[in-house]
Enzyme design. Structure first.
Site, PDB file in Angstrom:
ATOM      1  N   CYS A   1      44.243  33.532  48.637  1.00 30.48           N
ATOM      2  CA  CYS A   1      44.608  34.954  48.739  1.00 30.48           C
ATOM      3  C   CYS A   1      46.052  35.196  49.189  1.00 30.48           C
ATOM      4  O   CYS A   1      46.772  35.982  48.578  1.00 30.48           O
ATOM      5  CB  CYS A   1      43.711  35.676  49.746  1.00 30.48           C
ATOM      6  SG  CYS A   1      42.048  35.054  49.892  1.00 30.48           S
TER       7      CYS A   1
ATOM      8  N   TYR B   1      38.769  35.905  38.247  1.00 23.95           N
ATOM      9  CA  TYR B   1      39.770  36.352  39.223  1.00 23.95           C
ATOM     10  C   TYR B   1      41.086  35.582  39.091  1.00 23.95           C
ATOM     11  O   TYR B   1      42.153  36.163  38.900  1.00 23.95           O
ATOM     12  CB  TYR B   1      39.255  36.094  40.642  1.00 23.95           C
ATOM     13  CG  TYR B   1      38.268  37.076  41.175  1.00 23.95           C
ATOM     14  CD1 TYR B   1      38.688  38.116  41.993  1.00 23.95           C
ATOM     15  CD2 TYR B   1      36.911  36.954  40.914  1.00 23.95           C
ATOM     16  CE1 TYR B   1      37.782  39.003  42.537  1.00 23.95           C
ATOM     17  CE2 TYR B   1      35.995  37.836  41.443  1.00 23.95           C
ATOM     18  CZ  TYR B   1      36.433  38.865  42.258  1.00 23.95           C
ATOM     19  OH  TYR B   1      35.539  39.733  42.785  1.00 23.95           O
TER      20      TYR B   1
ATOM     21  N   HIS C   1      48.865  65.958  47.354  1.00 25.13           N
ATOM     22  CA  HIS C   1      49.686  65.981  46.155  1.00 25.13           C
ATOM     23  C   HIS C   1      51.151  65.669  46.456  1.00 25.13           C
ATOM     24  O   HIS C   1      51.650  66.129  47.482  1.00 25.13           O
ATOM     25  CB  HIS C   1      49.589  67.382  45.536  1.00 25.13           C
ATOM     26  CG  HIS C   1      50.241  67.501  44.211  1.00 25.13           C
ATOM     27  ND1 HIS C   1      49.759  66.875  43.083  1.00 25.13           N
ATOM     28  CD2 HIS C   1      51.359  68.162  43.831  1.00 25.13           C
ATOM     29  CE1 HIS C   1      50.551  67.161  42.061  1.00 25.13           C
ATOM     30  NE2 HIS C   1      51.522  67.941  42.497  1.00 25.13           N
TER      31      HIS C   1
HETATM   32  P1  NDP Z   1      35.401  33.349  38.410  1.00 19.41           P
HETATM   33  O1  NDP Z   1      33.986  33.134  38.733  1.00 19.41           O
HETATM   34  O2  NDP Z   1      36.048  34.623  38.781  1.00 19.41           O
HETATM   35  O3  NDP Z   1      35.584  33.194  36.822  1.00 19.41           O
HETATM   36  C1  NDP Z   1      35.202  32.010  36.188  1.00 19.41           C
HETATM   37  C2  NDP Z   1      35.640  32.071  34.746  1.00 19.41           C
HETATM   38  O4  NDP Z   1      35.484  30.787  34.171  1.00 19.41           O
HETATM   39  C3  NDP Z   1      34.834  33.020  33.900  1.00 19.41           C
HETATM   40  O5  NDP Z   1      35.677  33.607  32.950  1.00 19.41           O
HETATM   41  C4  NDP Z   1      33.797  32.115  33.241  1.00 19.41           C
HETATM   42  O6  NDP Z   1      33.458  32.518  31.947  1.00 19.41           O
HETATM   43  C5  NDP Z   1      34.537  30.797  33.132  1.00 19.41           C
HETATM   44  N1  NDP Z   1      33.691  29.626  33.340  1.00 19.41           N
HETATM   45  C6  NDP Z   1      32.787  29.431  34.304  1.00 19.41           C
HETATM   46  N2  NDP Z   1      32.232  28.210  34.197  1.00 19.41           N
HETATM   47  C7  NDP Z   1      32.801  27.612  33.122  1.00 19.41           C
HETATM   48  C8  NDP Z   1      32.642  26.352  32.497  1.00 19.41           C
HETATM   49  N3  NDP Z   1      31.764  25.459  32.940  1.00 19.41           N
HETATM   50  N4  NDP Z   1      33.405  26.090  31.407  1.00 19.41           N
HETATM   51  C9  NDP Z   1      34.290  26.988  30.942  1.00 19.41           C
HETATM   52  N5  NDP Z   1      34.479  28.198  31.501  1.00 19.41           N
HETATM   53  C10 NDP Z   1      33.733  28.507  32.575  1.00 19.41           C
HETATM   54  O7  NDP Z   1      36.166  32.069  38.994  1.00 19.41           O
HETATM   55  P2  NDP Z   1      37.658  31.811  39.514  1.00 19.41           P
HETATM   56  O8  NDP Z   1      37.834  30.347  39.383  1.00 19.41           O
HETATM   57  O9  NDP Z   1      38.630  32.721  38.857  1.00 19.41           O
HETATM   58  O10 NDP Z   1      37.578  32.203  41.041  1.00 19.41           O
HETATM   59  C11 NDP Z   1      36.624  31.574  41.898  1.00 19.41           C
HETATM   60  C12 NDP Z   1      36.179  32.518  42.964  1.00 19.41           C
HETATM   61  O11 NDP Z   1      37.216  32.721  43.892  1.00 19.41           O
HETATM   62  C13 NDP Z   1      35.819  33.902  42.452  1.00 19.41           C
HETATM   63  O12 NDP Z   1      34.478  33.979  42.100  1.00 19.41           O
HETATM   64  C14 NDP Z   1      36.141  34.800  43.597  1.00 19.41           C
HETATM   65  O13 NDP Z   1      35.007  34.995  44.374  1.00 19.41           O
HETATM   66  C15 NDP Z   1      37.184  34.031  44.400  1.00 19.41           C
HETATM   67  N6  NDP Z   1      38.497  34.675  44.245  1.00 19.41           N
HETATM   68  C16 NDP Z   1      38.656  35.953  44.661  1.00 19.41           C
HETATM   69  C17 NDP Z   1      39.857  36.600  44.503  1.00 19.41           C
HETATM   70  C18 NDP Z   1      39.996  38.018  44.954  1.00 19.41           C
HETATM   71  O14 NDP Z   1      39.160  38.481  45.711  1.00 19.41           O
HETATM   72  N7  NDP Z   1      41.012  38.754  44.486  1.00 19.41           N
HETATM   73  C19 NDP Z   1      41.016  35.926  43.896  1.00 19.41           C
HETATM   74  C20 NDP Z   1      40.719  34.585  43.469  1.00 19.41           C
HETATM   75  C21 NDP Z   1      39.512  33.996  43.641  1.00 19.41           C
HETATM   76  P3  NDP Z   1      32.338  33.593  31.557  1.00 19.41           P
HETATM   77  O15 NDP Z   1      32.462  34.772  32.461  1.00 19.41           O
HETATM   78  O16 NDP Z   1      32.657  33.909  30.148  1.00 19.41           O
HETATM   79  O17 NDP Z   1      31.041  32.913  31.732  1.00 19.41           O
END
Ligand code: NDP
Length: 449
Positions: A48, A179, A438
């Site tokens: 973050c 994210y 505003h």
């Molecule tokens: P996310 O869970 O946000 O997104 C994962 C992405 O990867 C999705 O698009 C998903 O696709 C894809 N995916 C998942 N598994 C696979 C796989 N086995 N093969 C290929 N693609 C895959 O994960 P992030 O890594 O971006 O972030 C991890 C966590 O960190 C988040 O869940 C969040 O909680 C936290 N975080 C929070 C932030 C914030 O609060 N601003 C900022 C950064 C991280 P699909 O959806 O199509 O299945």
């Protein structure tokens, strides 16, 4: 002689672990904490905090362009130096790491800068070979980036390494559309890299409201970010010139200087010795806990991402605090997971609280949706054709707000305040009763029709 070396031994000095250690110590517990990397954990060291600073840094690209419309004369094209931003961000991370360490020291929490594993219900073994005993053990080891297996996957980086890049990559391929993928797509795009986002489905930020997601997709595409959907990684080959040839299904191969994988994070339980104490894990490797964060073993608790409840820093902090209240202050405390606001620091950022439109429709049946689709005043003058979208969802029978979602400048800042009202169960008419402030963007919230 005390029965145990410590009242509490915490494994992992991230957000949840540090909060639990500090508050437990303030309640009078004798506490130790082990951390194999830096004190502060993912959020402070490689999440973050440095990410938000990069978002600020990247946003100057637009601000400097827009400044000219506001009368500022900037000679020539602004020049950006990645190393300056990177090093300033990393030294800020060092500062916060020091501040966290000071907090633990000032609460007499003993810090072991080494890996620790569980070797029994009340025993911890340190990497040095020493063993320690504790009445309670708290596991707060967080989560770790998941990297899918494919030929050449050793050439990718994750969010662990991306803050340390030697140079700003000219061409970046990002795997995932959640994210981290969307935040770094915005950062690299603004800093001038060519960005391609590759995802297995055609949905970005699955858990957010569809209108807000669609708006981000539209704006990001306009800014030049390329999206490849229904694409799985096949291979990455390192070429003679050092560049990477990325092959994905259903799309042409493309060359990149950096491949960032952001396909979710998995609970960090591997090799922690949890089996030696009989701690149960779920099918994803997360530690199973009850509403007080207690595992199936009475002396072992777990908080934060390692439990895979809600992977957000403020949630881990709440869980750590509730643990200390429960175990060391005689005040059993649970965490309320309802209506947790969240945000994505994309360009522009988005934020939401409560149910999305489809969740509300499926849960409540009868809902009302109010929207404001507008161009921020600053964007109008800057001739930046980028529209914000605010969306409020109410229960049609009661007028109560059940979801609030927005994308646009400062959306996370605005939503944090509005989330208080949503969490408090206020209705649309409560918002309507407030006079608009505003000119602001936030006034749209009390003018929704
Ligand atoms: P996310 O869970 O946000 O997104 C994962 C992405 O990867 C999705 O698009 C998903 O696709 C894809 N995916 C998942 N598994 C696979 C796989 N086995 N093969 C290929 N693609 C895959 O994960 P992030 O890594 O971006 O972030 C991890 C966590 O960190 C988040 O869940 C969040 O909680 C936290 N975080 C929070 C932030 C914030 O609060 N601003 C900022 C950064 C991280 P699909 O959806 O199509 O299945």
């Amino acid at each position: 002689m005390a029965e145990y070396d410590y009242d509490l031994f915490v494994i992992g000095a991230g957000s949840g672990g540090v909060r639990a250690a500090r508050v437990s110590a303030a309640y009078g517990a004798k506490v130790a904490i082990a951390e194999e990397h830096k004190v502060g954990g993912t959020c402070v060291i490689r999440g973050c905090v440095p990410k938000k600073l990069l978002v600020y840094g990247a946003h100057f690209a637009e601000d400097l362009k827009d400044a000219r419309k506001f009368g500022w004369k900037l000679d020539g094209e602004p020049d950006f130096d990645w190393a300056t931003l990177r090093d300033n961000v990393l030294s800020e991370v060092e500062r916060i790491n020091g501040a966290y360490t000071d907090t633990l020291n000032s609460h007499d929490v003993e810090i072991f800068h080494e890996r620790a594993t569980v070797s029994g219900p009340n025993e911890i073994t340190l990497a040095s070979g020493d063993t320690k005993t504790a009445k309670y053990i708290l596991i707060a080891t967080g989560a770790w980036p998941h990297v899918p297996e494919f030929p050449g996957s050793e050439h990718v980086v994750t969010s662990n390494e991306v803050f340390h890049l030697e140079e700003l990559p000219r061409r970046v391929v990002i795997a995932g559309a959640g994210y981290i993928a969307n935040e770094f797509a915005g950062i690299f795009n603004k800093l001038g890299s060519r960005v391609t986002l590759v995802n297995r489905s055609d949905v970005i930020l699955r858990q957010y409201d569809h209108s807000i997601r669609d708006r981000l997709l539209q704006i990001a595409t306009t800014k030049g970010i390329e999206f490849c959907f229904h694409a799985e990684f096949e291979s990455i080959e390192k070429q003679d010139d050092g560049s990477l040839l990325v092959k994905v299904t259903n799309h042409e191969p493309r060359e990149a200087d950096l491949v960032l994988v952001a396909t979710g994070r998995v609970p960090n339980t591997d090799g922690l010795g949890l089996d030696s104490a009989g701690v149960e894990l779920d099918e994803d490797g997360a530690i199973k806990v009850d509403e007080y964060s207690k595992t199936n073993i009475d002396s072992i608790y777990a908080v934060g991402d390692v439990t895979n409840r809600v992977q957000l820093t403020p949630v881990a902090i709440r869980e750590g605090h509730a643990f200390a209240d429960t175990v060391f202050n005689g005040k059993p405390t649970t965490v309320d997971y309802d209506c947790i606001p969240s945000a994505v620091f994309s360009h522009p950022p988005l934020a939401g609280v409560g149910m999305t439109e489809s969740e509300a429709r499926n849960t409540l049946g009868s809902i009302k949706v109010y929207q404001s689709d507008f161009r921020a005043m600053k964007n109008v003058l800057a001739e930046r054709n980028e529209r914000a979208l605010y969306k409020m969802i109410t229960d049609a029978d009661t007028d109560r707000i059940v979801g609030l979602h927005m994308i646009g400048p400062d959306a996370p800042e605005i939503l944090q305040a509005a989330a208080v009202a949503v969490k408090a169960g206020l209705s649309k008419s409560d918002f309507d009763n407030v006079v608009a402030l505003h000119p602001t963007m936030a006034e749209e919230l009390v003018l929704l029709r």
